[in-house]
Design an enzyme around this catalytic site. Sequence first.
Site, mmCIF file in Angstrom:
data_model
loop_
_atom_site.group_PDB
_atom_site.id
_atom_site.type_symbol
_atom_site.label_atom_id
_atom_site.label_comp_id
_atom_site.label_asym_id
_atom_site.label_seq_id
_atom_site.Cartn_x
_atom_site.Cartn_y
_atom_site.Cartn_z
ATOM 1 N N VAL A 1 43.909 -35.682 4.138
ATOM 2 C CA VAL A 1 44.880 -36.757 4.037
ATOM 3 C C VAL A 1 45.695 -36.555 2.760
ATOM 4 C CG1 VAL A 1 43.701 -38.429 5.497
ATOM 5 C CG2 VAL A 1 43.132 -38.293 3.080
ATOM 6 N N HIS A 2 45.493 -35.443 2.169
ATOM 7 C CA HIS A 2 46.221 -34.900 1.022
ATOM 8 C C HIS A 2 46.417 -35.898 -0.103
ATOM 9 C CE1 HIS A 2 47.856 -31.223 -0.425
ATOM 10 N NE2 HIS A 2 48.833 -31.880 -0.984
ATOM 11 N N HIS A 3 45.310 -36.304 -0.675
ATOM 12 C CA HIS A 3 45.332 -37.144 -1.859
ATOM 13 C C HIS A 3 44.591 -36.419 -2.983
ATOM 14 C CE1 HIS A 3 47.138 -40.462 0.180
ATOM 15 N NE2 HIS A 3 46.152 -40.561 1.045
ATOM 16 N N PRO A 4 45.141 -35.275 -3.422
ATOM 17 C CA PRO A 4 44.455 -34.557 -4.497
ATOM 18 C C PRO A 4 44.467 -35.388 -5.775
ATOM 19 C CG PRO A 4 46.609 -33.591 -4.113
ATOM 20 C CD PRO A 4 46.401 -34.630 -3.057
ATOM 21 N N ASN B 1 41.317 -44.755 -0.040
ATOM 22 C CA ASN B 1 42.622 -44.178 -0.312
ATOM 23 C C ASN B 1 42.952 -44.428 -1.781
ATOM 24 O OD1 ASN B 1 45.620 -44.217 -0.581
ATOM 25 N ND2 ASN B 1 45.526 -43.729 1.597
#
Length: 168
Positions: free
Chosen positions: A94-97, A141
């Site tokens: 979910v590309h939350h680096p 998130n």
Amino acid sequence: YADGFATRVAVLRPESRGSVTLASADPRTPPRIVQNFLATDTDRRTLRAGLRLAREVGQQPALRPFIEAETAPGPDAWSDAGLDAHIATTGISVHHPMGTCRMGGEDSDTGAVVDAELRVRGTEGLRVVDASVMPDLIGANINAAVIMIAEKAADLIRGCTPLAPAAV
């Protein structure tokens, strides 16, 4: 699309860790980013267990009238190998680096890049205000936490007096 429903399984507290390093001394060269997803057995076991739980939920009596067939990973893919193959072909980020420039409070914390006021250690006039300063993962998130970091940074930059701690 045909009528249906889907479930998504996520590892909220992965053990796997990636890295961001310089690819060269040239600042125009993009950094080397290694995300290293699912590098640990624990992360892979967690996803398999989540998929099995999602299937069990889908087999409950209340949902049975709405299910004609399981389309993915398929009714025969219950083995670890079958689930791992499904994860390998459909897994996404979910590309939350975050956490590549972590914050620390003490000067003795040699792994910290920024101090508690988000100032980059060893420089003047530079702060980092994004998810990279988060010292550890949260089990959700990261959007709300990043907004909080940005609001705190705005107060720090403007010189606002911090609010008193709340007694909860």
